[in-house]
Design a protein around this motif. Sequence first.
Motif, PDB file in Angstrom:
ATOM      1  N   GLU A  33      19.444   6.329  17.237  1.00 15.75           N
ATOM      2  CA  GLU A  33      19.867   5.673  18.467  1.00 15.75           C
ATOM      3  C   GLU A  33      21.255   5.098  18.199  1.00 15.75           C
ATOM      4  N   ALA A  34      22.202   5.421  19.061  1.00 20.22           N
ATOM      5  CA  ALA A  34      23.596   5.062  18.816  1.00 20.22           C
ATOM      6  C   ALA A  34      23.788   3.550  18.792  1.00 20.22           C
ATOM      7  N   VAL A  35      24.716   3.108  17.941  1.00 23.73           N
ATOM      8  CA  VAL A  35      25.137   1.712  17.920  1.00 23.73           C
ATOM      9  C   VAL A  35      26.653   1.676  18.014  1.00 23.73           C
ATOM     10  N   LEU A  36      27.161   0.528  18.436  1.00 19.40           N
ATOM     11  CA  LEU A  36      28.604   0.329  18.486  1.00 19.40           C
ATOM     12  C   LEU A  36      28.973  -0.725  17.458  1.00 19.40           C
ATOM     13  N   CYS A  37      30.035  -0.465  16.690  1.00 15.52           N
ATOM     14  CA  CYS A  37      30.411  -1.369  15.607  1.00 15.52           C
ATOM     15  C   CYS A  37      31.843  -1.853  15.755  1.00 15.52           C
ATOM     16  N   THR A  38      32.033  -3.149  15.508  1.00  4.98           N
ATOM     17  CA  THR A  38      33.362  -3.711  15.335  1.00  4.98           C
ATOM     18  C   THR A  38      33.636  -3.724  13.834  1.00  4.98           C
ATOM     19  N   ASP A  39      34.650  -4.456  13.413  1.00  8.71           N
ATOM     20  CA  ASP A  39      34.926  -4.542  11.980  1.00  8.71           C
ATOM     21  C   ASP A  39      33.848  -5.326  11.242  1.00  8.71           C
ATOM     22  N   ASP A  40      33.137  -6.213  11.968  1.00  7.28           N
ATOM     23  CA  ASP A  40      32.200  -7.086  11.261  1.00  7.28           C
ATOM     24  C   ASP A  40      30.845  -7.262  11.937  1.00  7.28           C
ATOM     25  N   ALA A  41      30.550  -6.490  12.984  1.00 10.38           N
ATOM     26  CA  ALA A  41      29.269  -6.668  13.683  1.00 10.38           C
ATOM     27  C   ALA A  41      28.776  -5.336  14.248  1.00 10.38           C
ATOM     28  N   THR A  42      27.446  -5.272  14.485  1.00  9.23           N
ATOM     29  CA  THR A  42      26.808  -4.068  15.013  1.00  9.23           C
ATOM     30  C   THR A  42      26.057  -4.417  16.291  1.00  9.23           C
ATOM     31  N   TYR A  43      26.160  -3.542  17.289  1.00  2.00           N
ATOM     32  CA  TYR A  43      25.511  -3.750  18.585  1.00  2.00           C
ATOM     33  C   TYR A  43      24.702  -2.511  18.961  1.00  2.00           C
ATOM     34  N   GLU A  44      23.469  -2.722  19.390  1.00  6.38           N
ATOM     35  CA  GLU A  44      22.694  -1.595  19.894  1.00  6.38           C
ATOM     36  C   GLU A  44      23.139  -1.295  21.316  1.00  6.38           C
ATOM     37  N   ILE A  45      23.103  -0.016  21.685  1.00  4.60           N
ATOM     38  CA  ILE A  45      23.536   0.424  23.014  1.00  4.60           C
ATOM     39  C   ILE A  45      22.298   0.756  23.834  1.00  4.60           C
ATOM     40  N   ARG A  46      22.127   0.067  24.946  1.00  2.41           N
ATOM     41  CA  ARG A  46      20.960   0.266  25.788  1.00  2.41           C
ATOM     42  C   ARG A  46      21.381   0.632  27.209  1.00  2.41           C
ATOM     43  N   GLY A  47      20.692   1.617  27.783  1.00  2.00           N
ATOM     44  CA  GLY A  47      20.956   2.000  29.160  1.00  2.00           C
ATOM     45  C   GLY A  47      20.401   0.970  30.123  1.00  2.00           C
TER      46      GLY A  47
END
Length: 405
Positions: free
Chosen positions: A81-95
């Motif tokens: 399941e795709a996630v989005l990342c910055t330089d220091d954090a991770t976010y799950e992507i939800r529809g």
Amino acid sequence: MDMDEEMEVSREGRRRELEDVSSVIALAKLDEKDLKPVSQALFFVEDDEESDFKILELNKELLECVQEGKSLVIRGLEDDEAVLCTDDATYEIRGAETSNSMLLIPELIFPDDVPNSLEERIIEEKTVISVIHNYFELRRCQPRVNKIARLLESSVYRGKEHENEVSGTMYSLEDLLDIVQCSNKELASALAEIEAYNINGYWRLLEFDYHFRVLTYILNLVEENSWPFDEVPKNETLESLSTLVPSDILEQCFGYYSEATGTYSDKGDQLFKLKEHKVCRFLAKVLLKPAGKFNLEEFLEAWQQSVPEGMKTSIQHLNGLALVNENESPPVAQYFPESELPDDPGKRFELLFHVKETWTLEAITPFIERLAPNKAGVSALLLKYARAYHSPNGKGRLYAARHSK
């Protein structure tokens, strides 16, 4: 006839005139003098194909990243399941869905963009290229780093003499960023947590016995020189052991198990303090890993004797590494590393309650806290997967499997 020609024909049949605009303003009971002198007529693309545009909702921090030119990277393999990342954090992507239609209109004119020089009303025609009812929202999540150790296990380092025997894939930092769903900073932290070593540009684990050998060299040198464990000279240590261990591995190992004190020896050598928690924890692993279950009293005695003089072992050093069951007769300690437990919360709790029917909050937290972003997350996991009740002896709350008796 191409799409642009079709749009022109469509617009010709329903082109807006200034009189139409004036009529609408009058029907709305508005004074034209109070409005900006630009009216925009919207036309929809006559195309049934699904739009190529996707809408992503950003919070304040993520928006600032974009505005400052920082990177936002979507990570995940085909089955992830795709996630989005910055330089220091991770976010799950939800529809998510919205009850309001969102219109995507390029070059739409906003009030602040209307020039003050306009004296008469004009009409601008704009094309709605997509009507969107769905979007993606982002939620901060834990980095999905558990696979790192599994990836690196195929290329463990056992010494220079064994390098021609390595057949597994080796991974650079860039390779891991392509595979592991986490930010750059979280990846660096995870590599340090599992004590991975950068060897010739590739991140690898030390084979357990080799790892023990390197650390033992350092500890024996400290003992031979009667150095207090909080006054270990770095340069002298590295120079003394340089013929036994490759310098890059030796320096990284020294870095994992010590920290600078800010003081120097009489010879000007920077002094370091051995990290009591890490040294004691690794030596506990040395004793427990091959033993299965270990009589607790005998283990504690052997463990204390194995650590450098001046260090004090503690049951707290075993958090997430071993189970201590004082309800058995006699009490036992058992090798049970958190890093080898399932990532799926349901499966993890099932295994935890299989090996031990009841847990205190203090005992179970080290085995589940990595699945939760904070203390509130730990409580939420326990609420969902466990049943709490008060101990019969009045010593506090216990947790058991939700469907246990």
